[in-house]
Design a protein around this motif. Structure first.
Motif, short mmCIF file in Angstrom:
data_model
loop_
_atom_site.label_atom_id
_atom_site.label_comp_id
_atom_site.label_asym_id
_atom_site.label_seq_id
_atom_site.Cartn_x
_atom_site.Cartn_y
_atom_site.Cartn_z
N ARG A 118 0.84 -1.21 0.00
CA ARG A 118 0.00 0.00 0.00
C ARG A 118 0.87 1.25 0.00
O ARG A 118 0.62 2.20 -0.77
N ASP A 122 1.06 4.02 -3.04
CA ASP A 122 0.77 5.45 -2.82
C ASP A 122 1.90 6.32 -3.38
O ASP A 122 1.65 7.35 -4.03
N ASN A 531 -8.27 6.17 -7.86
CA ASN A 531 -9.61 6.29 -7.28
C ASN A 531 -10.71 6.11 -8.30
O ASN A 531 -11.86 6.47 -8.05
N ASP A 543 -7.90 1.34 -3.69
CA ASP A 543 -7.99 1.63 -2.26
C ASP A 543 -8.97 0.68 -1.58
O ASP A 543 -8.75 0.27 -0.43
#
Length: 623
Positions: A118, A122, A531, A543
């Motif tokens: 994760r 990012d 997203n 996510d």
């Protein structure tokens, strides 16, 4: 009248009875710490009397007592309680095994933020955002390449860790199978000895204790039941199948699974049929390997495959600072080299299947527009096909949501050009290949003329992977992608061409074959994937995937721990109750020894008195 020496015989029997009681109490004390030992008791009964039918006068007794004798030596057991412990024991070991392995799985997901999948993802998205603001920057491109490599390495490491746990579980399965076979053989051997002992009228208490210990150990490995209704043929059943019958024992073998996973499946060694084992540590291990670990690896593969595919889809249509286009950012390894996805599935030398991962329609769609059509789509599902209806009043968005909410193993979304995309997910059934669209059919026109995927409606125009050149069912200008090699999470990497020349990192869309100064549209689009609803399996965004994967593992670990503690408390109560019945109490045994000693002394005194009486009769009368 009774024999003159009858008193001596009565005293002798009493001495023998008390001697055996003292010896049995000593046997109990010496086995106080022996696993599975049940305390024993000597059952005393009155000796059969002498019948004197010829003595008919009321003053003469018709039966003459002959003292006592040993009827049997029995062990103190509650058979109903034993059966409950056997039935309940598999649940305790089942949850204990799951709790242990989920602790390992949780450690895999509990990575430090700076090196987690994760965290690296990012940073990867941030790199594209920075490049979109500074599309001419070589340093920003180098940062994306480096972060992409770190992300790929972290994904590979998670895959290796999950695969390592799966291999560890597989080794435990093979070891547990050997243990089940060994215990079953021991139970059968003891059954044979017990039958022989009972045939001569004995109570083989110690042998039965040993058998009960083995049965309880076996109950921790699998969901078994025991049946002793026929005392000459003790039986053990495992999930409805006979495992032990008297002196005969069945067993299991392990055979390699034919999916290149390196795992083994459990089969009955006499029939070769697949063994279905539930409960116990063995059942938990099989479920952990074939369901839990498989689902975690499939989920990681799904995220990886869709992530690389979406980034590559934008990147290959964009242009780098060196005006090079058509390059994938991440290397992909197709499952087959045939451009149409043709594959020889049964290994007979002739292509008989089509392995295709993605379809892309030809027509641009407005997600808010009503389709104005009625019909049903038939999509490949977990077990067979599933039907997804659509109606004239439905919007494109609603139809896509209905596809994604179904149990089908095909997901849909609109790509950056507003074209309908159908993608295969991983397969719930291990017999079906991952990332392969197996069936697409439409009774109406939604997938044909409206979205531009299929060329014909109805069964005759259906796409089915179980034939070569199945892509001939698609519209001539529809795009498709061949399925990847198994486990894309194991080999994901940044394209070597990009690592060699970071200027190949594309930030712009080509205008007359070149990148315009300051154009960062492609970088913005890649960054926005983070997203965007891209439907990676059941998760709608990346996510969502990370949130759900961590939550899922945490909740299952919590469930395993809670249920283990609950079952352990239940089993402790049952074991305590059994110990109160069958366990050896040293103080109680010592008190019994003192009681039996007094009885022995009294019997010895009785023999001494009888001896004195006989001595008087034999040696002194008539003197």
């Amino acid at each position: 009248m009774a024999s003159t020496f009858a008193g001596i015989e009565i005293g002798k029997r009493s001495l023998m009875a008390h001697t055996q009681q003292i010896s049995t109490a000593g046997h109990n004390i010496s086995n106080a710490d022996t696993e599975g030992y049940s305390r024993q008791r000597v059952q005393i009964k009155t000796m059969d009397p002498l019948y004197r039918a010829d003595l008919s006068r009321a003053e003469t007794p018709g039966q003459l007592g002959q003292g006592s004798c040993i009827e049997s030596i029995t062990r103190l057991r509650d058979e109903l309680l034993d059966q409950r412990i056997v039935a309940q024991g598999n649940q305790e070991s089942y949850w204990e095994t799951r709790e242990k392995y989920y602790s390992m799985i949780e450690d895999i997901y509990n990575e430090p933020d700076e090196i987690s999948v994760r965290g690296n993802m990012d940073k990867y998205w941030q790199g594209w955002q920075e490049l979109s603001m500074y599309p001419e920057s070589q340093a920003a491109r180098q940062a994306i390449v480096t972060r992409g490599e770190s992300l790929a390495e972290s994904i590979q490491q998670r895959f290796k860790s999950l695969s390592g746990v799966g291999s560890l579980i597989n080794g435990d399965i093979e070891g547990s199978v050997r243990q089940v076979n060994d215990i079953a053989k021991q139970i059968a051997s003891i059954n044979s000895e017990i039958v022989k002992s009972k045939a001569v009228g004995d109570n083989p208490n110690d042998l039965m204790d040993r058998r009960d210990v083995l049965v309880e150990k076996l109950s921790k490995l699998a969901n078994i039941t025991s049946d002793n209704r026929d005392s000459d043929e003790f039986m053990v059943h495992l999930d409805g199948h006979i495992l032990v019958q008297g002196h005969l024992a069945r067993g299991f073998d392990v055979e390699p699974v034919t999916d290149n996973s390196g795992y083994s499946k459990v089969v009955w060694n006499d029939t070769g049929a697949d063994a279905h084992i539930s409960g116990g540590s063995l059942g938990a291990l099989i479920e952990l390997r074939d369901v839990d670990i498989r689902n975690e690896i499939q989920s990681l593969n799904t995220m990886t495959m869709n992530f690389a595919d979406l980034v590559n889809d934008v990147h290959r249509n964009a242009v780098g600072a060196n005006n090079v286009t058509g390059i994938d950012f991440f290397s992909q390894q197709p499952f087959v080299t045939d451009a149409s996805g043709n594959y020889d599935r049964n290994g007979d030398g002739t292509n008989d299947s089509s392995y295709v991962f993605r379809f892309t329609g030809t027509n641009r769609l407005n997600p808010q527009e009503k389709v104005g059509l009625d019909g049903e789509m038939v999509l490949s599902g977990k077990n067979g096909n599933v039907t997804v209806p659509y109606h004239a009043t439905d919007t494109i968005e609603e139809v896509i949501a209905r596809i994604n909410d179904s149990d089908g193993e095909v997901k849909a979304y609109l790509d950056r050009n507003s074209r309908l995309v159908l993608k295969a997910t991983t397969a719930a059934n291990a017999e079906n290949p991952d990332f392969v669209i197996r069936h697409i059919e439409d009774s109406g026109l939604f997938l044909t003329g409206y979205s531009g995927i299929l060329s014909m409606t109805g069964p005759e125009g259906a796409y089915d992977f179980a034939r070569a050149d199945a892509v001939s069912s698609l519209r001539q200008d529809a795009q498709f992608a061949v399925s990847p090699v198994q486990n894309p999470a194991a080999y994901i990497s940044v394209n070597q061409e990009i690592k060699t020349d970071v200027l190949s990192v594309a930030a712009a869309y080509p205008v007359r074959g070149r990148a315009l100064s300051g154009d960062g549209r492609a970088a913005v689009e890649i960054a926005s994937i983070r997203n965007t609803y891209v439907m990676i399996g059941k998760d709608r965004t990346f996510d969502d995937y990370f949130a759900n994967s961590v939550t899922n593992v945490g909740l299952k670990g919590e469930q395993a721990e809670t249920n283990y503690l609950s079952q352990n408390a239940v089993m402790n109560d049952l074991r305590g109750l059994r110990d109160s019945i069958s366990g050896v109490n040293i103080d109680e045994e010592l008190a019994d020894i003192i009681k039996f000693q007094h009885g022995y002394n009294a019997a010895a005194k009785f023999v001494s008195v009888m001896d004195s009486l006989l001595d008087t009769v034999i040696n002194r009368l008539g003197v």
